[in-house]
Design a protein around this motif. Structure first.
Motif, PDB file in Angstrom:
ATOM      1  N   THR A   1      57.438 -42.742 -87.596  1.00 52.30           N
ATOM      2  CA  THR A   1      56.395 -43.014 -88.580  1.00 52.30           C
ATOM      3  C   THR A   1      55.982 -41.701 -89.226  1.00 52.30           C
ATOM      4  N   ARG A   2      55.880 -41.706 -90.546  1.00 49.29           N
ATOM      5  CA  ARG A   2      55.485 -40.506 -91.271  1.00 49.29           C
ATOM      6  C   ARG A   2      53.964 -40.356 -91.229  1.00 49.29           C
ATOM      7  N   ILE A   3      53.504 -39.214 -90.729  1.00 51.33           N
ATOM      8  CA  ILE A   3      52.087 -38.907 -90.641  1.00 51.33           C
ATOM      9  C   ILE A   3      51.803 -37.739 -91.567  1.00 51.33           C
ATOM     10  N   PHE A   4      50.896 -37.906 -92.516  1.00 46.55           N
ATOM     11  CA  PHE A   4      50.556 -36.833 -93.444  1.00 46.55           C
ATOM     12  C   PHE A   4      49.584 -35.873 -92.776  1.00 46.55           C
ATOM     13  N   GLN A   5      49.872 -34.576 -92.962  1.00 49.91           N
ATOM     14  CA  GLN A   5      49.021 -33.575 -92.315  1.00 49.91           C
ATOM     15  C   GLN A   5      47.638 -33.509 -92.934  1.00 49.91           C
ATOM     16  N   SER A   6      47.440 -34.150 -94.091  1.00 47.26           N
ATOM     17  CA  SER A   6      46.112 -34.184 -94.704  1.00 47.26           C
ATOM     18  C   SER A   6      45.243 -35.311 -94.160  1.00 47.26           C
ATOM     19  N   ALA A   7      45.782 -36.133 -93.257  1.00 50.94           N
ATOM     20  CA  ALA A   7      44.996 -37.230 -92.692  1.00 50.94           C
ATOM     21  C   ALA A   7      43.872 -36.668 -91.816  1.00 50.94           C
ATOM     22  N   SER A   8      42.946 -37.560 -91.495  1.00 47.96           N
ATOM     23  CA  SER A   8      41.758 -37.138 -90.759  1.00 47.96           C
ATOM     24  C   SER A   8      42.126 -36.634 -89.367  1.00 47.96           C
ATOM     25  N   CYS A   9      41.618 -35.460 -89.015  1.00 51.21           N
ATOM     26  CA  CYS A   9      41.732 -34.861 -87.681  1.00 51.21           C
ATOM     27  C   CYS A   9      43.171 -34.550 -87.258  1.00 51.21           C
TER      28      CYS A   9
ATOM     29  N   SER B   1      55.495 -31.547 -94.523  1.00 53.30           N
ATOM     30  CA  SER B   1      54.118 -31.039 -94.595  1.00 53.30           C
ATOM     31  C   SER B   1      53.635 -30.519 -93.244  1.00 53.30           C
ATOM     32  N   VAL B   2      53.915 -31.274 -92.175  1.00 52.26           N
ATOM     33  CA  VAL B   2      53.513 -30.818 -90.835  1.00 52.26           C
ATOM     34  C   VAL B   2      54.291 -29.570 -90.434  1.00 52.26           C
ATOM     35  N   GLN B   3      55.575 -29.532 -90.748  1.00 55.01           N
ATOM     36  CA  GLN B   3      56.386 -28.350 -90.421  1.00 55.01           C
ATOM     37  C   GLN B   3      55.844 -27.101 -91.123  1.00 55.01           C
ATOM     38  N   ILE B   4      55.525 -27.241 -92.403  1.00 55.35           N
ATOM     39  CA  ILE B   4      54.984 -26.094 -93.144  1.00 55.35           C
ATOM     40  C   ILE B   4      53.654 -25.642 -92.557  1.00 55.35           C
ATOM     41  N   TYR B   5      52.811 -26.593 -92.174  1.00 53.87           N
ATOM     42  CA  TYR B   5      51.508 -26.234 -91.603  1.00 53.87           C
ATOM     43  C   TYR B   5      51.683 -25.468 -90.296  1.00 53.87           C
ATOM     44  N   ILE B   6      52.583 -25.922 -89.430  1.00 55.99           N
ATOM     45  CA  ILE B   6      52.786 -25.232 -88.146  1.00 55.99           C
ATOM     46  C   ILE B   6      53.363 -23.836 -88.374  1.00 55.99           C
ATOM     47  N   LYS B   7      54.305 -23.710 -89.311  1.00 48.46           N
ATOM     48  CA  LYS B   7      54.916 -22.405 -89.574  1.00 48.46           C
ATOM     49  C   LYS B   7      53.916 -21.419 -90.188  1.00 48.46           C
ATOM     50  N   SER B   8      52.869 -21.937 -90.827  1.00 44.74           N
ATOM     51  CA  SER B   8      51.880 -21.056 -91.445  1.00 44.74           C
ATOM     52  C   SER B   8      50.845 -20.525 -90.454  1.00 44.74           C
ATOM     53  N   LEU B   9      50.848 -21.027 -89.237  1.00 45.25           N
ATOM     54  CA  LEU B   9      49.872 -20.573 -88.252  1.00 45.25           C
ATOM     55  C   LEU B   9      50.221 -19.173 -87.757  1.00 45.25           C
ATOM     56  N   ASP B  10      49.215 -18.455 -87.291  1.00 43.62           N
ATOM     57  CA  ASP B  10      49.425 -17.072 -86.868  1.00 43.62           C
ATOM     58  C   ASP B  10      50.195 -16.973 -85.562  1.00 43.62           C
ATOM     59  N   ASN B  11      50.010 -17.921 -84.668  1.00 40.83           N
ATOM     60  CA  ASN B  11      50.626 -17.839 -83.338  1.00 40.83           C
ATOM     61  C   ASN B  11      51.941 -18.602 -83.255  1.00 40.83           C
ATOM     62  N   VAL B  12      52.640 -18.788 -84.379  1.00 39.64           N
ATOM     63  CA  VAL B  12      53.852 -19.600 -84.354  1.00 39.64           C
ATOM     64  C   VAL B  12      54.966 -18.904 -83.566  1.00 39.64           C
ATOM     65  N   LYS B  13      55.045 -17.561 -83.606  1.00 42.93           N
ATOM     66  CA  LYS B  13      56.089 -16.857 -82.859  1.00 42.93           C
ATOM     67  C   LYS B  13      55.896 -17.021 -81.360  1.00 42.93           C
ATOM     68  N   GLN B  14      54.651 -16.901 -80.902  1.00 44.99           N
ATOM     69  CA  GLN B  14      54.359 -17.123 -79.492  1.00 44.99           C
ATOM     70  C   GLN B  14      54.664 -18.566 -79.102  1.00 44.99           C
ATOM     71  N   PHE B  15      54.408 -19.496 -80.020  1.00 44.88           N
ATOM     72  CA  PHE B  15      54.713 -20.905 -79.756  1.00 44.88           C
ATOM     73  C   PHE B  15      56.224 -21.107 -79.623  1.00 44.88           C
ATOM     74  N   TYR B  16      57.031 -20.433 -80.470  1.00 47.97           N
ATOM     75  CA  TYR B  16      58.487 -20.511 -80.350  1.00 47.97           C
ATOM     76  C   TYR B  16      58.953 -19.996 -78.982  1.00 47.97           C
ATOM     77  N   ARG B  17      58.375 -18.900 -78.532  1.00 45.30           N
ATOM     78  CA  ARG B  17      58.768 -18.354 -77.229  1.00 45.30           C
ATOM     79  C   ARG B  17      58.442 -19.316 -76.096  1.00 45.30           C
TER      80      ARG B  17
END
Length: 801
Positions: free
Chosen positions: A127-135, A171-187
């Motif tokens: 199911t496609r979930i838009f990252q602009s949805a509530s919460c 949209s969700v992928q772009i939002y996660i990649k834009s976060l500051d701690n994404v490199k630590q999350f990859y590790r």
């Protein structure tokens, strides 16, 4: 208690809790099957439950009970879709998780959060979930935080839910990649690849594939050194996974990986591909439609890769490996892998219809490239099942059943067309071509009757009538001895003749070939009847025995007939002539079959030559279109260059106008100064006249008068000079006005030319776009002709054999 009573009691309990904020009246929360009815009462109950769950003032214990009930409701795809789209349950549960994560009631919150994560994982699957949805942002932050903290209580649910949110969701992928701690999350995710739970590994691989497949991290994880291990891991999980959930995500992961051309090429060179696919096909022997549907989804994804499709054909249409035979229902029986596919075809319209449609689509894909020698036995087993699928329509079961049955008929028709195209020569020998033709024509007749009542049926009907493959079954029907077949063929021919792309010429050649074959058969049948009336010959040698006659080749029989030495020693001349008639009849039958095959070959060759002519014509038209496009491009460049020149010229004219305006302003100021000097001169002249009138003594008047005259003459000289200067300035102003008018006119002309060139540019761009569309259409038609030409060349080769 029936369903209606349960629903009413539940709705009453919800209303009482809203009023009193006590949970003592909520025994009705245990009722089930809330979504089994499409009436208003279940909708009100579910809406009330979702509202209570999303209300922060609801007690945590009641929230946990409501979430538990909603989890039971989300038991199938239809219910999950209703809860997600109609009741917005996804955003509500995301808000509940965010609220509970901030709460200090950890004992209750931990259980409720785990329940919410489980329900959300059900709701968000495929199911496609838009990252602009509530919460949703808060939910993603919560998931990443708990994954990095490696909280074993909820880490598996967090990974599964995040895998759902990331899959095919840019949209969700772009939002996660834009976060500051994404490199630590990859590790952290890479560390999870060594987890002892296969489910955690699959969830992690799915997230990494969604986020980093086309980045440097993904290139290192899925490079040539590691990809074979990944393939082996995924196939092992699919075959021997922890359960249905793990198998689903493993299939989805492999399907996502196949979308990458480089990884798809790696899989074509994977040495254990055939063995792995054979074991995956063994899962189709299960009666459970859920794992079978996922396996068929994986096989269809493999068919989209050209290199994998041929390998898949070799596995499906050949005997299975030892492991699959051991896992089969008949123990060690040497069954084909394709037998399980045929068994799923007979699934009822209600229940396993998705698997049945997937199998039809898969077989259509496979039979487009498979050679007849490898598929003939499979097609012989498949055809009776396909013909059975065309029956069983019961109009009394409602519109839903009719739509599903029509959809399956469409898939069956497409598969039968592929069978006719690819395996026609062997089927002619086996006698199945007439059966396929009859089935196809009956299907088209049914589509003709339903086209006004089923959506998109008319378009599919006309598209199939213009398919080149319809020629063979239509020609067989029109030349048939059965009245019904001829009537069906004529009615379809009446529908197809006005269509622009109907292959009428090829149909005529095919009908002529069939008629010639039937005429030869009729001529030979007369000789067969005459020979059957002759009493059988009794000879002492075994050369005249029927078994020996069939064992000899045609060439040896011709040689014996020509020599006649053996026959003359054993029978009379009259008997020899009768025997010669028998062999002539045999030879005539073979000659007629050869002639029919030759006629079919000539018809195919004629169609191929027509395709070649059309191809040459389209190439010529494409060359013309390209030349015209180049010409239009040159004109467009000239127009652009001329427009730039006019633009430069216009900018110069504008500067000249500005300078003229400045000169005009300066001249006007100078004119105003001259006007003031003229007014002062007139005032002095008036004062002089006044003094003349007021002079008293003559002497004083003379003295005074001489000074004024000298001053007056000087003033008059100045006035003359000023007047002359003013006239010169007025002339200069007139000249500048004329030049300004000419400049303004030139500027207007330049603007008109520029607008005209802009219009010509837009027209040229429109025309160029039309030419590009025509080029694309020609290219598509050329590709279609290439595909038809390649298919027909294959058929010609088979016919010549």
């Amino acid at each position: 208690m029936d369903v209606t009573t349960c629903l009413k009691s539940l709705l009453l309990a919800i209303q009482q809790y809203r009023d009193s904020r006590t949970a003592q009246h909520l025994s009705g929360l245990k009722c089930e099957q809330l979504l089994s009815s499409a009436q208003v009462l279940p909708s009100e109950c579910v809406s009330g439950l979702v509202e209570l769950a999303g209300n922060p003032s609801t007690s945590p214990t009641l929230t946990s009970s409501i979430i538990s009930l909603l989890s039971q409701l989300a038991c199938d795809d239809q219910s999950r879709e209703i809860l997600h789209s109609s009741y917005n349950l996804t955003s509500t549960l995301a808000a509940v998780i965010h609220s509970l994560s901030l709460s200090l009631k950890l004992s209750v919150s931990c259980c409720s959060v785990f329940q919410c994560l489980q329900v959300l994982q059900k709701l968000t699957y495929n199911t496609r979930i838009f990252q602009s949805a509530s919460c949703i942002h808060e939910l993603i932050t919560f998931l990443m935080t708990n994954i990095q903290s490696q909280n074993e209580d909820v880490v598996m649910s967090c990974l599964g839910l995040l895998a759902n949110l990331c899959r095919d969701n840019i949209s969700v992928q772009i939002y996660i990649k834009s976060l500051d701690n994404v490199k630590q999350f990859y590790r952290t995710l890479i560390n999870f690849l060594a987890h002892n739970s296969l489910t955690v590994v699959v969830f992690t691989l799915s997230i990494l594939a969604s986020l980093s497949l086309n980045e440097k991290v993904g290139e290192k994880l899925f490079d040539a050194k590691n990809i074979h291990q990944t393939f082996q891991l995924v196939f092992n999980i699919i075959v021997n996974g922890d359960g249905t959930l793990t198998r689903k995500y493993s299939v989805d992961l492999l399907v996502d990986l196949l979308k990458n051309p480089k990884i798809a090429d790696y899989l074509t060179r994977y040495p254990h591909f055939s063995a792995c696919v054979s074991q995956v096909l063994g899962l189709l022997h299960s009666k459970d439609p859920d794992p079978a549907a996922k396996v068929l989804e994986l096989l269809l994804a493999m068919c989209s890769v050209s290199g994998l499709r041929s390998l898949l054909c070799e596995v499906v249409f050949k005997p299975a490996g030892p492991k699959l035979r051991a896992a089969g229902r008949d123990g060690g029986r040497k069954a084909q892998c394709g037998l399980a596919l045929v068994q799923w075809l007979s699934s009822p319209v209600e229940g396993g219809e998705s698997c049945s449609l997937q199998v039809l689509q898969l077989l259509s894909e496979l039979l487009e490239v498979s050679m007849p020698d490898s598929t003939l036995s499979f097609v012989e087993m498949l055809l009776p099942t396909l013909l059975g699928l065309l029956k069983g329509l019961n109009l009394s079961q409602g519109d839903a059943h009719l739509r599903k049955h029509c959809l399956r008929i469409s898939y069956v028709t497409s598969l039968l067309l592929n069978i006719l195209l690819v395996t026609l020569p062997p089927l002619c020998v086996c006698g199945f071509s007439q059966v396929c033709a009859e089935a196809l024509l009956k299907t088209l007749e049914l589509m003709s009757k339903l086209r006004q009542h089923v959506k998109d049926m008319e378009t599919s009907f006309y598209r199939m009538l213009q398919d080149q493959r319809i020629v063979t079954p239509l020609s067989l029907a029109l030349t048939s001895h059965h009245r019904d077949s001829v009537q069906t063929g004529l009615s379809l021919l009446f529908e197809a003749t006005p269509l622009p792309d109907f292959p009428s010429f090829v149909l005529g050649e095919s009908i002529a070939a069939n008629n010639a074959y039937r005429q030869r058969e009729a001529e030979l049948s007369v000789k067969r009847v005459a020979v059957q009336e002759v009493p059988p010959l009794r000879t002492n040698t075994s050369t005249l025995d029927s078994s020996s006659v069939h064992s000899k080749s045609v060439h040896s029989l011709v040689e014996k007939i020509q020599t006649g030495l053996e026959l003359q020693e054993q029978v009379k001349d009259s008997h020899v002539s009768e025997i010669i008639d028998v062999y002539e009849q045999k030879l005539g039958a073979y000659a007629s079959k050869e002639s029919r095959l030759q006629d079919l070959l000539e018809a195919k060759a004629l169609a191929l030559s027509q395709a070649d002519r059309l191809l040459a014509q389209y190439r010529f038209q494409r060359a013309q279109a390209e030349a015209e496009a180049r010409k239009l491009g040159g004109l467009l460049k000239d127009a652009e260059r001329r427009r730039e020149e006019l633009k430069v010229e216009l900018s110069g004219q504008v500067l000249e106008v500005e300078r003229s305006r400045a000169d005009m302003e300066e001249l006007l100021q100078h004119n105003s100064r001259l006007q003031r000097d003229s007014e002062e001169h007139q005032a002095l002249k008036g004062a002089y006249n006044t003094l003349l009138n007021r002079s008293e003594p003559q002497e004083h008047f003379a003295l005074f008068l001489s000074g004024l005259r000298a001053e007056l003459r000087a003033e008059e000289e100045k006035v003359k000079e000023k007047e002359q200067e003013r006239r010169d300035l007025e002339e200069t102003v007139d000249v500048l006005r004329k030049e300004l008018n000419k400049t303004e006119q030139a500027r207007k002309d330049a603007s008109i030319k520029a607008s005209s060139l802009e219009l010509q540019k837009s027209q040229l761009e429109t025309k160029l776009k039309q030419k590009e569309d025509e080029l694309n259409k020609h290219s598509a038609m050329i590709a279609m002709i290439h595909s038809l030409s390649s298919g027909k060349m294959k058929s010609d080769v088979n016919l010549s054999l």
